[in-house]
Scaffold this motif. Structure first.
Motif, short mmCIF file in Angstrom:
data_model
loop_
_atom_site.label_atom_id
_atom_site.label_comp_id
_atom_site.label_asym_id
_atom_site.label_seq_id
_atom_site.Cartn_x
_atom_site.Cartn_y
_atom_site.Cartn_z
N UNK A 55 -88.26 -90.39 82.23
CA UNK A 55 -88.28 -90.88 80.85
C UNK A 55 -87.60 -92.24 80.67
N UNK A 56 -86.87 -92.70 81.68
CA UNK A 56 -86.05 -93.90 81.52
C UNK A 56 -86.87 -95.19 81.55
N UNK A 57 -86.30 -96.22 80.96
CA UNK A 57 -86.90 -97.56 80.91
C UNK A 57 -86.16 -98.48 81.88
N UNK A 58 -86.93 -99.32 82.59
CA UNK A 58 -86.32 -100.34 83.43
C UNK A 58 -85.62 -101.37 82.56
N UNK A 59 -84.46 -101.81 83.01
CA UNK A 59 -83.71 -102.84 82.27
C UNK A 59 -84.49 -104.15 82.31
N UNK A 68 -81.83 -94.80 79.27
CA UNK A 68 -82.59 -94.10 78.23
C UNK A 68 -82.27 -94.72 76.89
N UNK A 69 -83.29 -95.11 76.14
CA UNK A 69 -83.10 -95.47 74.74
C UNK A 69 -82.98 -94.18 73.95
N UNK A 70 -82.64 -94.29 72.68
CA UNK A 70 -82.53 -93.10 71.86
C UNK A 70 -83.87 -92.36 71.79
N UNK A 71 -84.96 -93.11 71.63
CA UNK A 71 -86.28 -92.49 71.54
C UNK A 71 -86.62 -91.76 72.84
N UNK A 72 -86.32 -92.37 73.97
CA UNK A 72 -86.59 -91.74 75.26
C UNK A 72 -85.71 -90.52 75.47
N UNK A 73 -84.47 -90.60 75.05
CA UNK A 73 -83.58 -89.45 75.12
C UNK A 73 -84.14 -88.29 74.30
N UNK A 74 -84.63 -88.58 73.10
CA UNK A 74 -85.22 -87.53 72.25
C UNK A 74 -86.43 -86.91 72.92
N UNK A 75 -87.26 -87.74 73.55
CA UNK A 75 -88.43 -87.22 74.25
C UNK A 75 -88.02 -86.29 75.39
N UNK A 76 -86.96 -86.66 76.10
CA UNK A 76 -86.47 -85.82 77.20
C UNK A 76 -85.91 -84.50 76.67
N UNK A 77 -85.10 -84.58 75.60
CA UNK A 77 -84.55 -83.37 75.00
C UNK A 77 -85.65 -82.42 74.54
N UNK A 80 -87.60 -80.78 77.68
CA UNK A 80 -86.87 -79.74 78.40
C UNK A 80 -86.22 -78.71 77.48
N UNK A 81 -86.47 -78.85 76.18
CA UNK A 81 -86.02 -77.87 75.19
C UNK A 81 -84.51 -77.61 75.28
N UNK A 82 -83.76 -78.70 75.45
CA UNK A 82 -82.31 -78.55 75.61
C UNK A 82 -81.62 -78.12 74.33
N UNK A 83 -82.08 -78.67 73.19
CA UNK A 83 -81.44 -78.39 71.92
C UNK A 83 -82.38 -78.77 70.79
N UNK A 84 -82.08 -78.36 69.58
CA UNK A 84 -82.93 -78.66 68.44
C UNK A 84 -82.89 -80.12 68.04
N UNK A 85 -83.95 -80.59 67.41
CA UNK A 85 -84.08 -82.00 67.04
C UNK A 85 -82.96 -82.47 66.13
N UNK A 86 -82.39 -81.59 65.33
CA UNK A 86 -81.34 -81.98 64.40
C UNK A 86 -80.06 -82.41 65.12
N UNK A 87 -79.97 -82.12 66.43
CA UNK A 87 -78.76 -82.45 67.19
C UNK A 87 -78.94 -83.64 68.13
N UNK A 88 -80.16 -84.15 68.26
CA UNK A 88 -80.41 -85.18 69.26
C UNK A 88 -79.53 -86.40 69.06
N UNK A 89 -79.41 -86.87 67.82
CA UNK A 89 -78.63 -88.08 67.57
C UNK A 89 -77.16 -87.87 67.94
#
Length: 295
Positions: A55-59, A68-77, A80-89
């Motif tokens: 999911x990561x972006x090249x610098x 990982x940008x915030x958007x990419x982090x959210x896509x990864x979360x 992999x169903x790590x946690x609910x969307x309300x907690x991503x930020x």
């Protein structure tokens, strides 16, 4: 109708099947760093790096490092169903220790290991101290390095609801949290709240004046697949930071409706209405303090 004390007593005496008990340990440890104490090995790091790279972006400007940008982090979360969307930020910014709105692999790897539902939490050692930093940052919604009144009370309310396994409603949890803040000396005699800095927060945990924080900052599903197989534990929505019925409705959270925010503050005003000025003292954490009463 039962009051909050009755609810907590009932929940404490009930069977533990509904309660999430993360791996908390109090004895001395021979580990020399966080990863050793958390029992995270090279194969876990390799697995997490593979998922990170997906999911990561090249610098830019030819730098070979990835992030990982915030958007990419959210896509990864989400993937992999790590946690609910309300907690991503909150998870993202608690892991972003460089405060540059991106996560390098080292930041991401340490963060997901700390948030793993199977990572041990040893008080006054590597895992307990590191995870306490993440817990503080997770609830520091306005990123000012302090836990204000709303932030601290939300943290403690979430802690209580996880301890009680869902047997405590919002109003009761908030009332108990106001009582705890009073016990800790966070309200002055005028009823004003003293913001909590990192040192004060950790002193509450270190001296066991605030218990149960090992349940906070936990993914509901592990990203460490090798560790999952080794531990042999099931993942479930009961793990870690509240989700579902225990949803964090932070004031600044875009996912929280205006109605939810107003309702929460109405409960807070009600909980604070009965503060006894005679019982309000300034924080004493810099002194010897006292033992925490059972809560």
């Amino acid at each position: 109708q039962r009051n909050s004390a009755d609810v907590m007593q009932t929940a404490s005496s009930a069977g533990g099947a509904r309660r999430h008990n993360p791996p908390v340990e109090l004895p001395q440890t021979s580990a020399t760093n966080f990863f050793e104490e958390a029992k995270v090995e090279a194969k876990e790091e390799e697995e997490v790096r593979r998922k990170f790279n997906r999911f990561a972006t090249k610098h830019p400007q030819g730098d070979p490092s990835e992030y990982l940008t915030f958007e990419e982090f959210c896509n990864l979360m989400q993937h992999y169903e790590c946690t609910g969307a309300e907690h991503w930020e909150s998870y993202f910014y608690s892991m972003d220790r460089g405060h540059d709105d991106r996560l390098g692999f080292a930041e991401f790897f340490l963060g997901v290991c700390a948030a793993d539902p199977h990572t041990t939490h040893i008080l006054n050692s590597f895992t307990g101290h590191e995870r306490s930093k993440y817990i503080f940052d997770f609830y520091d919604i306005d990123r000012d390095d302090f836990l204000g009144r709303d932030e601290f009370l939300r943290l403690h309310s979430d802690l209580l609801k996880l301890q009680m396994g869902g047997d405590l409603d919002d109003a009761a949890a908030l009332q108990e949290s106001v009582n705890k803040a009073t016990e800790l000396g966070l309200y002055d005699k005028s009823g004003n709240f003293h913001d909590v800095d990192r040192e004060l927060f950790y002193s509450f945990i270190e001296r066991e004046r605030m218990r149960g924080t090992s349940r906070l900052f936990r993914f509901q599903k592990s990203i460490l697949t090798h560790k999952t197989a080794k531990s042999g534990r099931r993942h479930g929505s009961t793990g870690g930071t509240p989700g579902g019925a225990h949803r964090i409705a932070a004031v600044e959270d875009d996912n929280a409706s205006d109605t939810e925010t107003l309702d929460w503050h109405a409960l807070l005003l009600s909980a604070e209405a009965d503060l006894d000025p005679a019982a309000l003292d300034p924080p004493d954490s810099m002194g010897d303090g006292g033992q925490e009463s059972s809560s």
